[in-house]
Design a protein around this motif. Structure first.
Motif, PDB file in Angstrom:
ATOM      1  N   ILE A 514       0.873  -1.176   0.000  1.00  0.00           N
ATOM      2  CA  ILE A 514       0.000   0.000   0.000  1.00  0.00           C
ATOM      3  C   ILE A 514       0.912   1.229   0.000  1.00  0.00           C
ATOM      4  CG2 ILE A 514      -0.179  -0.060   2.564  1.00  0.00           C
ATOM      5  CD1 ILE A 514      -3.071   0.978   2.193  1.00  0.00           C
ATOM      6  N   ARG A 515       0.479   2.280  -0.700  1.00  0.00           N
ATOM      7  CA  ARG A 515       1.264   3.520  -0.694  1.00  0.00           C
ATOM      8  C   ARG A 515       0.539   4.563   0.130  1.00  0.00           C
ATOM      9  NH1 ARG A 515       4.161   4.779  -6.434  1.00  0.00           N
ATOM     10  NH2 ARG A 515       5.267   6.162  -5.018  1.00  0.00           N
ATOM     11  N   ASP A 516       1.297   5.344   0.849  1.00  0.00           N
ATOM     12  CA  ASP A 516       0.708   6.388   1.668  1.00  0.00           C
ATOM     13  C   ASP A 516       0.117   7.488   0.779  1.00  0.00           C
ATOM     14  OD1 ASP A 516       0.384   7.804   4.266  1.00  0.00           O
ATOM     15  OD2 ASP A 516       1.675   9.245   3.229  1.00  0.00           O
ATOM     16  N   GLU A 517      -1.036   7.998   1.215  1.00  0.00           N
ATOM     17  CA  GLU A 517      -1.721   8.998   0.390  1.00  0.00           C
ATOM     18  C   GLU A 517      -0.892  10.243   0.158  1.00  0.00           C
ATOM     19  OE1 GLU A 517      -6.090   9.614   0.721  1.00  0.00           O
ATOM     20  OE2 GLU A 517      -5.841   8.095   2.308  1.00  0.00           O
ATOM     21  N   LYS A 518      -0.236  10.702   1.208  1.00  0.00           N
ATOM     22  CA  LYS A 518       0.515  11.968   1.073  1.00  0.00           C
ATOM     23  C   LYS A 518       1.914  11.755   0.529  1.00  0.00           C
ATOM     24  CE  LYS A 518      -1.638  14.405   4.863  1.00  0.00           C
ATOM     25  NZ  LYS A 518      -1.497  13.778   6.167  1.00  0.00           N
ATOM     26  N   THR A 519       2.635  10.813   1.119  1.00  0.00           N
ATOM     27  CA  THR A 519       4.059  10.692   0.781  1.00  0.00           C
ATOM     28  C   THR A 519       4.343   9.733  -0.360  1.00  0.00           C
ATOM     29  OG1 THR A 519       4.283   8.907   2.376  1.00  0.00           O
ATOM     30  CG2 THR A 519       4.749  11.131   3.181  1.00  0.00           C
ATOM     31  N   GLY A 520       3.378   8.870  -0.682  1.00  0.00           N
ATOM     32  CA  GLY A 520       3.624   7.850  -1.705  1.00  0.00           C
ATOM     33  C   GLY A 520       4.520   6.733  -1.191  1.00  0.00           C
ATOM     34  N   TYR A 521       4.830   6.739   0.100  1.00  0.00           N
ATOM     35  CA  TYR A 521       5.681   5.693   0.674  1.00  0.00           C
ATOM     36  C   TYR A 521       5.017   4.325   0.570  1.00  0.00           C
ATOM     37  CZ  TYR A 521       9.175   8.694   2.982  1.00  0.00           C
ATOM     38  OH  TYR A 521      10.204   9.550   3.257  1.00  0.00           O
ATOM     39  N   PHE A 522       5.834   3.317   0.292  1.00  0.00           N
ATOM     40  CA  PHE A 522       5.356   1.937   0.210  1.00  0.00           C
ATOM     41  C   PHE A 522       5.443   1.272   1.584  1.00  0.00           C
ATOM     42  CE2 PHE A 522       5.178   0.761  -4.394  1.00  0.00           C
ATOM     43  CZ  PHE A 522       5.702   1.927  -4.935  1.00  0.00           C
ATOM     44  N   THR A 523       4.410   0.513   1.910  1.00  0.00           N
ATOM     45  CA  THR A 523       4.482  -0.406   3.039  1.00  0.00           C
ATOM     46  C   THR A 523       4.084  -1.771   2.500  1.00  0.00           C
ATOM     47  OG1 THR A 523       4.043   1.252   4.719  1.00  0.00           O
ATOM     48  CG2 THR A 523       3.470  -1.004   5.296  1.00  0.00           C
TER      49      THR A 523
END
Ligand code: 6R9
Length: 660
Positions: A514-523
């Motif tokens: 999943i990518r964070d809405e704001k940062t686009g970071y992947f988890t």
């Protein structure tokens, strides 16, 4: 384990200004510029890096050949030698006397090997291999524990163009046999014994057993390194002591210059079926990414002491012990033992003793050392001087934020960036990871793709999902260190990694993300196939099921699922139907032990189920399908919320409550 928070509401940790200033990739603008360079001209980007990081015998004229996609070729008309790049080249650059390997034995003895010595040893083994008829393209199984000989044996294979396939020393005779048979190996390199946690454990005896199981006719020689000096039966004509084979061999050996696509190694890993896959890696593209990620993700510099705690039997040991750090002329630790011997302060003591500056380990190790440190202050990191550390890394499984924070605080002294590196056996090197002088860190997130890696999250049809929505992790463009094929099974390669669901265009990692809405970071949210991750070791549920049902005198049917575990990440839970009536009490305990031993014999101790539950049957639908989702709920001990109306035999659910 606590749930992974979404990065949006998580605490962000920043690398220090000093770290950023001195890093190989310094600051977000530099990262973005690299991503932009790859975006603008993908091939020129990889071509530039391949010229900068690798020394070629014949330069390549074409970067990527995608004419037979997904069988991509990189730098195909270039020639090189991996061992030349890791050894000779460093000596030519004046690093001959520099320490390449600091080996610490299980018992604590330390041996330092310079680049010059490592090259000499590698050449002697290479010449020894040639003297017994091993040459370019031949497969060599390496079944040995962490040692200078192990690293040198891999380098020696690379030197003569032989393809190594390292088998982790914890695997069983059956697993060794399967890999010998699948590779058609001509030789096996092993040791008399291995030493771990104060115990002497067999290696050569397991090879002997493997070779009696049939299907190993390809093996002409077994080369045995003396580790403990144990008495061993040696089969005349077949078995040779490594010391005899290399005794009169010259310490120089002209490298075999191979095409970039020549296979450097095969490494077996678990997939969705019962049979492990032989992941085939190339020489040029693989070495490039091993070197590049060591440079950028680990920020390796001339005076660093690098320690990757993985075993050379796993891909992490290949990329970040045998190839990456050596290709850059680094100094690294090779550790024979285990983190808890003689006590759980071993890692911290070794960091202190050797002034380790970069430390790369697995979340499972961290979690078990947290427990030990909380129980005993003497093995707490604060009882050691860890001030040499400047960078920490994590690999193999998701790291839960609590473990991340402890690692950051107690090991890194709130000073060292942590790189949470997501990658796989198939990817050859890091795919999604913070760069330590660039990326604001969020515990539990592997953050952003490595420059040039086109990671994305899609739905079942291959359409991008918006940030904030989970989906399937894919890589949209090929990259140099990608898996080339599954040895002997190109169809399975295509089906497993380039499935028709995405028109054969995207690499399917097998993980959800999943990518964070704001940062686009992947988890990374975990595997979406039937692969379990236990202590960072990959295992197929089908593989363990096959091992259980191969105990034909006892087992009628078995189903294996994973459940969360505080220390090992996931634990193996087996549901078993016996041929006889369902056992209880002490009898059930005894049979559970027998089954665990059987699995250890078939695959290796790492595959032993933690939980075993017996039923007269397994929960099945009316059409006879095992209801695995329901088994997963049972394994977790959570209330059954699934619809059980289609369940043929609801009564067995209560039987499956009891764990042995
Ligand atoms: C290098 C290695 C690969 C699988 C992979 C994923 C899991 C690895 C991870 C991670 C979350 C990370 N994995 N690193 N999950 N965060 N930083 O481990 O290779 O043994 O092939 O395992 O491990 O599930 O698909 P391999």
């Amino acid at each position: 384990m606590s749930a992974t928070p979404t990065p949006a509401d998580a605490v962000v940790y920043l690398p220090s200004e000093d770290f950023v200033k001195n890093a190989h990739v310094s600051g977000m603008a530099a990262y973005q510029a690299l991503c932009q360079e790859a975006e603008t001209d993908y091939q020129a980007y990889w071509g530039r890096l391949a010229k900068e990081l690798i020394t070629w015998k014949t330069p390549f004229t074409q970067v990527l050949d995608d004419s037979q996609a997904p069988f991509f070729k990189w730098f195909a008309d270039g020639t090189l030698n991996a061992s030349y790049n890791c050894l000779d080249r460093n000596i030519e650059r004046g690093l001959g006397d520099k320490t390449a390997l600091i080996f610490e034995a299980d018992g604590g003895e330390v041996t330092k090997t310079s680049y010059r010595d490592l090259l000499a040893k590698t050449c002697q083994i290479a010449n020894g291999l040639k003297s017994i008829g091993i040459g370019k393209g031949d497969r060599v199984i390496i079944y040995i524990s962490m040692s200078i000989d192990g690293v040198a044996a891999m380098q020696a294979c690379a030197r003569i163009g032989a393809i190594h396939s390292v088998v982790f020393g914890g695997f069983s005779a059956q697993s060794v046999r399967d890999r010998v048979q699948d590779t058609g190996a001509k030789a096996i390199i092993t040791a008399d014994q291995q030493v771990r946690g104060g115990k002497h454990l067999p290696l050569k005896a397991i090879v002997d057993e493997a070779l009696t199981l049939g299907g190993c006719e390809s093996v002409q020689h077994v080369l045995v390194v003396k580790r403990t000096g144990a008495e061993l039966p040696m089969t005349a004509g077949r078995d040779l002591w490594m010391s005899d084979v290399i005794a009169n061999q010259p310490t120089v050996c002209e490298p075999e210059w191979v095409e970039a696509e020549h296979p450097l190694f095969l490494l077996y890993t678990s997939g969705s079926t019962g049979k492990p896959k032989g992941v085939q890696h190339s020489t040029g593209g693989y070495l490039l990414h091993a070197a590049l990620t060591t440079k950028w993700t680990f920020d390796l510099k001339a005076d660093d002491v690098f320690w990757c705690t993985a075993d050379i039997g796993w891909v992490t040991g290949h990329s970040y012990i045998t190839y990456g750090p050596l290709s850059l002329g680094g100094t690294e630790i090779v550790f024979e033992g285990v983190p808890t011997y003689p006590d759980a302060g071993r890692f911290w003591k070794m960091i202190q003793d050797h002034k380790v500056s970069i430390f790369y380990t697995a979340p499972t190790a961290i979690r078990s050392l947290i427990k030990a440190a909380e129980a005993n202050a003497a093995v707490h990191p604060k009882s050691y001087d860890l001030s040499s550390l400047r960078l920490l890394g994590s690999v193999g499984e998701p790291i839960n934020p609590a473990a991340w924070e402890w690692y950051y605080r107690e090991v890194g002294g709130n000073r060292c960036p942590i790189v949470d590196t997501f990658w796989q056996t198939e990817t050859g090197g890091h795919m999604i990871t913070p760069l330590p002088g660039v990326t604001p860190m969020v515990p539990g997130s592997c953050t952003l793709p490595f420059p040039g890696i086109q990671a994305a999250i899609v739905d079942e049809t291959g359409k991008d999902v918006p940030n904030g929505q989970g989906g399937i992790l894919v890589v949209k463009k090929p990259w140099p260190s990608m898996i080339r094929t599954i040895w002997g099974d190109p169809d399975r390669f295509v089906k497993s990694y380039y499935p028709a669901d995405f028109q054969g265009k995207y690499y399917l990692a097998g993980d959800g993300a999943i990518r964070d809405e704001k940062t686009g970071y992947f988890t990374i949210t975990g595997r979406i196939d039937d692969v379990l991750n236990v202590s960072g070791h990959r295992m197929g549920t089908m593989e363990i099921e096959s091992a259980l049902v191969s105990c034909t005198e006892l087992v009628a049917e078995a189903a294996v699922v994973g459940r969360p575990d505080d220390t090992t990440g996931e634990a193996i839970c087996a549901f078993v139907v016996l041929k006889r009536s369902r056992p209880e009490g002490d009898e059930a305990k005894a049979i559970a032990k027998q089954l665990r031993d059987h699995v250890a014999k078939e695959i290796g101790p790492i595959a032993k189920p933690k939980d075993i539950r017996f039923g007269e049957n397994l929960p099945k639908t009316r059409s006879g399908k095992i209801m695995r989702r329901l088994l997963r709920s049972l394994a977790k001990g959570e209330a059954i919320t699934q619809d059980t109306s289609t369940l043929e035999n609801p009564a067995i659910l209560t039987q499956l409550d009891q764990t042995y």
